[in-house]
Design an enzyme around this catalytic site. Structure first.
Site, PDB file in Angstrom:
ATOM      1  N   LYS A  95      85.645  58.786  48.377  1.00  0.00           N
ATOM      2  CA  LYS A  95      85.555  59.685  47.141  1.00  0.00           C
ATOM      3  C   LYS A  95      87.000  60.009  46.878  1.00  0.00           C
ATOM      4  O   LYS A  95      87.613  61.078  47.579  1.00  0.00           O
ATOM      5  CB  LYS A  95      84.782  60.776  47.155  1.00  0.00           C
TER       6      LYS A  95
ATOM      7  N   GLY B  92      93.266  67.775  51.227  1.00  0.00           N
ATOM      8  CA  GLY B  92      93.280  68.451  50.070  1.00  0.00           C
ATOM      9  C   GLY B  92      93.499  69.803  50.136  1.00  0.00           C
ATOM     10  O   GLY B  92      94.103  70.194  51.325  1.00  0.00           O
ATOM     11  N   SER B  93      92.813  70.611  49.105  1.00  0.00           N
ATOM     12  CA  SER B  93      93.191  72.176  49.319  1.00  0.00           C
ATOM     13  C   SER B  93      92.511  72.901  50.252  1.00  0.00           C
ATOM     14  O   SER B  93      91.663  72.450  50.890  1.00  0.00           O
ATOM     15  CB  SER B  93      93.173  72.435  47.898  1.00  0.00           C
TER      16      SER B  93
ATOM     17  N   GLY C 100      88.597  72.269  51.459  1.00  0.00           N
ATOM     18  CA  GLY C 100      88.604  71.806  52.940  1.00  0.00           C
ATOM     19  C   GLY C 100      87.841  72.629  53.691  1.00  0.00           C
ATOM     20  O   GLY C 100      86.962  72.344  54.674  1.00  0.00           O
TER      21      GLY C 100
ATOM     22  N   GLU D  47      92.750  68.118  56.461  1.00  0.00           N
ATOM     23  CA  GLU D  47      94.092  68.400  56.394  1.00  0.00           C
ATOM     24  C   GLU D  47      94.187  68.948  54.995  1.00  0.00           C
ATOM     25  O   GLU D  47      93.882  68.243  53.856  1.00  0.00           O
ATOM     26  CB  GLU D  47      95.112  67.006  56.231  1.00  0.00           C
TER      27      GLU D  47
ATOM     28  N   CYS E 106     101.902  68.105  50.178  1.00  0.00           N
ATOM     29  CA  CYS E 106     101.540  69.279  51.153  1.00  0.00           C
ATOM     30  C   CYS E 106     102.643  69.874  51.901  1.00  0.00           C
ATOM     31  O   CYS E 106     102.515  70.704  52.349  1.00  0.00           O
ATOM     32  CB  CYS E 106     100.425  68.818  51.912  1.00  0.00           C
TER      33      CYS E 106
ATOM     34  N   GLU F 218     100.128  78.276  48.009  1.00  0.00           N
ATOM     35  CA  GLU F 218     100.773  77.148  47.567  1.00  0.00           C
ATOM     36  C   GLU F 218     100.835  76.732  46.212  1.00  0.00           C
ATOM     37  O   GLU F 218      99.374  76.819  45.559  1.00  0.00           O
ATOM     38  CB  GLU F 218     100.005  75.941  48.188  1.00  0.00           C
TER      39      GLU F 218
HETATM   40  P1  NAP Z   1      91.519  69.287  45.922  1.00  0.00           P
HETATM   41  O1  NAP Z   1      91.196  70.027  44.541  1.00  0.00           O
HETATM   42  O2  NAP Z   1      91.147  70.237  47.059  1.00  0.00           O
HETATM   43  O3  NAP Z   1      90.673  68.001  45.998  1.00  0.00           O
HETATM   44  C1  NAP Z   1      90.726  67.124  47.186  1.00  0.00           C
HETATM   45  C2  NAP Z   1      89.523  66.295  47.283  1.00  0.00           C
HETATM   46  O4  NAP Z   1      88.458  67.054  47.426  1.00  0.00           O
HETATM   47  C3  NAP Z   1      89.098  65.661  45.624  1.00  0.00           C
HETATM   48  O5  NAP Z   1      88.574  64.447  45.691  1.00  0.00           O
HETATM   49  C4  NAP Z   1      87.997  66.630  45.131  1.00  0.00           C
HETATM   50  O6  NAP Z   1      87.298  66.256  44.299  1.00  0.00           O
HETATM   51  C5  NAP Z   1      87.010  66.932  46.541  1.00  0.00           C
HETATM   52  N1  NAP Z   1      86.603  68.171  46.420  1.00  0.00           N
HETATM   53  C6  NAP Z   1      86.891  69.218  46.032  1.00  0.00           C
HETATM   54  N2  NAP Z   1      85.907  70.329  46.325  1.00  0.00           N
HETATM   55  C7  NAP Z   1      85.101  69.562  47.262  1.00  0.00           C
HETATM   56  C8  NAP Z   1      83.690  70.145  47.727  1.00  0.00           C
HETATM   57  N3  NAP Z   1      83.222  71.456  47.561  1.00  0.00           N
HETATM   58  N4  NAP Z   1      83.249  69.173  48.919  1.00  0.00           N
HETATM   59  C9  NAP Z   1      83.793  68.088  48.714  1.00  0.00           C
HETATM   60  N5  NAP Z   1      84.705  67.306  48.087  1.00  0.00           N
HETATM   61  C10 NAP Z   1      85.302  68.361  47.204  1.00  0.00           C
HETATM   62  O7  NAP Z   1      93.061  68.788  46.299  1.00  0.00           O
HETATM   63  P2  NAP Z   1      93.927  67.846  45.210  1.00  0.00           P
HETATM   64  O8  NAP Z   1      94.226  68.858  43.810  1.00  0.00           O
HETATM   65  O9  NAP Z   1      93.206  66.538  44.685  1.00  0.00           O
HETATM   66  O10 NAP Z   1      95.164  67.838  46.041  1.00  0.00           O
HETATM   67  C11 NAP Z   1      96.402  68.815  46.238  1.00  0.00           C
HETATM   68  C12 NAP Z   1      95.949  69.523  47.600  1.00  0.00           C
HETATM   69  O11 NAP Z   1      95.808  68.657  48.478  1.00  0.00           O
HETATM   70  C13 NAP Z   1      96.998  70.452  47.907  1.00  0.00           C
HETATM   71  O12 NAP Z   1      96.849  71.771  48.465  1.00  0.00           O
HETATM   72  C14 NAP Z   1      97.827  69.772  48.936  1.00  0.00           C
HETATM   73  O13 NAP Z   1      98.623  70.536  49.939  1.00  0.00           O
HETATM   74  C15 NAP Z   1      96.604  69.004  49.731  1.00  0.00           C
HETATM   75  N6  NAP Z   1      97.234  67.914  50.478  1.00  0.00           N
HETATM   76  C16 NAP Z   1      97.345  67.758  51.844  1.00  0.00           C
HETATM   77  C17 NAP Z   1      97.698  66.945  52.474  1.00  0.00           C
HETATM   78  C18 NAP Z   1      97.816  66.861  53.986  1.00  0.00           C
HETATM   79  O14 NAP Z   1      97.728  65.961  54.793  1.00  0.00           O
HETATM   80  N7  NAP Z   1      97.752  68.270  54.600  1.00  0.00           N
HETATM   81  C19 NAP Z   1      98.208  65.714  51.859  1.00  0.00           C
HETATM   82  C20 NAP Z   1      98.234  65.796  50.653  1.00  0.00           C
HETATM   83  C21 NAP Z   1      97.667  66.833  49.744  1.00  0.00           C
HETATM   84  P3  NAP Z   1      87.554  67.178  42.758  1.00  0.00           P
HETATM   85  O15 NAP Z   1      88.922  67.100  42.427  1.00  0.00           O
HETATM   86  O16 NAP Z   1      86.551  66.418  41.916  1.00  0.00           O
HETATM   87  O17 NAP Z   1      87.044  68.523  42.748  1.00  0.00           O
END
Ligand code: NAP
Length: 456
Positions: free
Chosen positions: A157, A206-207, A211, A228, A262, A358
């Site tokens: 996804k 993701g966030s 997470g 992560e 990130c 962040e």
């Molecule tokens: P996000 O809003 O947390 O979304 C990540 C993924 O999770 C998306 O596919 C999202 O779908 C899905 N998601 C959201 N809520 C969920 C839930 N309750 N259950 C299952 N899936 C869910 O993050 P983003 O805006 O795409 O990416 C930015 C974030 O990723 C930043 O915080 C960044 O630091 C982090 N990141 C971390 C790393 C690492 O390796 N540590 C690497 C890259 C990015 P929807 O968008 O449709 O809600």
């Protein structure tokens, strides 16, 4: 059928793709098909999986130009970085193709002296991958490649903002992978939740907020999960550091791809008199070309959406009202896209969110510290713990600080950004949950160990 749209951040009127918001019952159906496919894929020879992943790598190589353009268009990544990400994706596929052929178990001395007491690794079955938009090729591949290499089938996804790239990758792999082995499930958070409910293991990036929800949901089902998550990463600059080199490296780490990594640097902690280094950093940041990500000269493109642009501007206004100084970033770029000028702040008031949350955009704060110990305390004073950088010419200081930083990765005289796919990757505290990913650590997550006693 509900649909979602992915728009180009540099030209929001450009609709890149409209895709289905996959419903929970459709996720369950896809999981059933993936489970059927897992039997043949997982029990088949590792050589066949290795060959399939090499074929996937070749498919990406042959589509490099087209994929690069799509990454630029869909997520606004500057073209140089986008091309490098495609190259990294190819290397990841080849690396894990070879790992499929590595020794998979160990032999132990048996209690009876004659039995063959040994371990073997088994795939979990169907692995659910939930990914963000900021590395739309590398992150799905650094999860999918090991999952597939070790015999799992994959349901991915992607974030809605990177739907087109994910679908194109799956198309490119269609000839190499049997039906049901890799399936893209476009959709919103509800699709992700349904995936956690249907898969046999979950890998999330993701966030922190999302997470933690994923980790709780997966733990309730008792399935393996790794998350992560975000960072609030510090760079510490000691007085003996090469100041120009440090300023150049930190400017790129804080502002490259508009700070949407990130691993981006958000806090710059300067030991001693911070003002001269802050000026140097502001000058290095002000020199970064901002604009169209399709222009090879661009370092800072747009942000993914309008929301983070508004959040950063509001945060800067709030910090200024509290006494912060904007050293660079007052002149906003023009155009239709979601652009934000790379912004460096000094004198941000203690307790301001800019020092602990962040913002995931091109903004960083310079902070003074009286000593190296004080710098470490400041660096560690956040809920996150992904990565930190230390700039110094003193090896003893580098090693001491490395030991004291509460993070999963430390870079000495190198930017906080940049990931080596063949080394373990992950953070501490709220930045990570569960085992590390990438490198040989990936095999531990994507397999389970079976202990076998074979008595003649
Ligand atoms: P996000 O809003 O947390 O979304 C990540 C993924 O999770 C998306 O596919 C999202 O779908 C899905 N998601 C959201 N809520 C969920 C839930 N309750 N259950 C299952 N899936 C869910 O993050 P983003 O805006 O795409 O990416 C930015 C974030 O990723 C930043 O915080 C960044 O630091 C982090 N990141 C971390 C790393 C690492 O390796 N540590 C690497 C890259 C990015 P929807 O968008 O449709 O809600």
């Amino acid at each position: 059928m509900t649909t979602i749209e992915s728009r180009s951040p540099q030209a929001p009127s450009d609709l890149v793709v409209r895709v289905p918001d996959t419903a929970p019952d459709e996720v369950a159906t896809a999981a059933g098909l993936a489970r059927d496919a897992a039997a043949a894929w997982g029990r088949g020879p590792a050589q066949a999986r290795a060959a399939a992943l090499h074929a996937c790598a070749e498919a990406v190589v042959s589509a490099t130009g087209e994929l690069t353009d799509l990454v630029v268009r869909e997520v606004g990544k500057p073209v140089g970085e986008a091309g490098a990400e495609i190259g990294r994706g190819v290397a990841i596929l080849r690396y894990f193709a070879q790992q499929a052929l590595h020794p998979e178990g160990e032999v132990y001395p048996p209690a009876d002296g004659v039995s063959l007491l040994h371990t073997r690794r088994r795939p979990h079955g169907v692995v659910g991958l939930i990914t963000p938009w900021n590395f739309p090729v590398a992150i799905p591949l650094w999860k999918a490649a090991p999952a597939l290499a070790f015999g799992n089938t994959v349901l991915l996804k992607p974030a809605p903002q990177s739907s087109a790239v994910a679908l194109r990758l799956a198309e490119l792999f269609a000839d190499a992978l049997p039906r049901g082995v890799l399936t893209i499930l476009t959709g919103l958070a509800g699709t992700g939740e349904a995936l956690v409910d249907a898969a046999d293991a979950i890998s999330f990036t993701g966030s922190v907020r999302a997470g933690q929800a994923v980790a709780v949901r997966a733990a309730t089902r008792g399935i393996p999960v790794q998350c992560e998550m975000g960072g609030q990463n510090a760079a510490i600059v000691l007085p003996d550091a090469d100041q120009d080199a440090a300023a150049t490296a930190i400017a790129a780490a804080a502002m490259g791809y508009a700070g949407q990594k990130c691993t981006a640097t958000s806090r710059v902690i300067v030991v001693g008199d911070a003002a001269p280094f802050a000026e140097r950093l502001a000058a290095a940041v002000a020199a970064l070309p901002v604009g169209d990500p399709a222009d090879p000269a661009t370092v800072v493109g747009p942000l993914i959406e309008s929301r983070p642009v508004e959040a950063i501007r509001a945060a800067v206004r709030r910090a200024e009202a509290g006494g912060a100084q904007v050293l660079t970033g007052t002149r906003q770029p023009g155009g239709d896209g979601w652009f934000q000028a790379p912004t460096v702040l000094a004198d941000v008031p203690p307790g301001d969110d800019l020092l602990s949350e962040e913002y995931f955009g091109p903004v960083c704060a310079v902070l003074p510290a009286e000593s190296a110990d004080a710098a470490v305390r400041t660096a560690n004073n956040v809920r996150h713990g992904l990565v930190a950088a230390v700039y110094t010419q003193n090896l003893a200081a580098a090693l001491t600080l490395t030991d004291q930083l509460d993070v999963g990765m430390v870079k000495v005289n190198a930017p906080t950004t940049g990931v080596d796919f063949h080394a373990p990757f992950g953070g501490e505290k709220e930045s990570s949950y569960g085992p590390r990913e990438q490198g040989t650590a990936a095999r531990d997550f994507y397999t389970r160990t079976v202990t076998i006693t074979l008595t003649p």
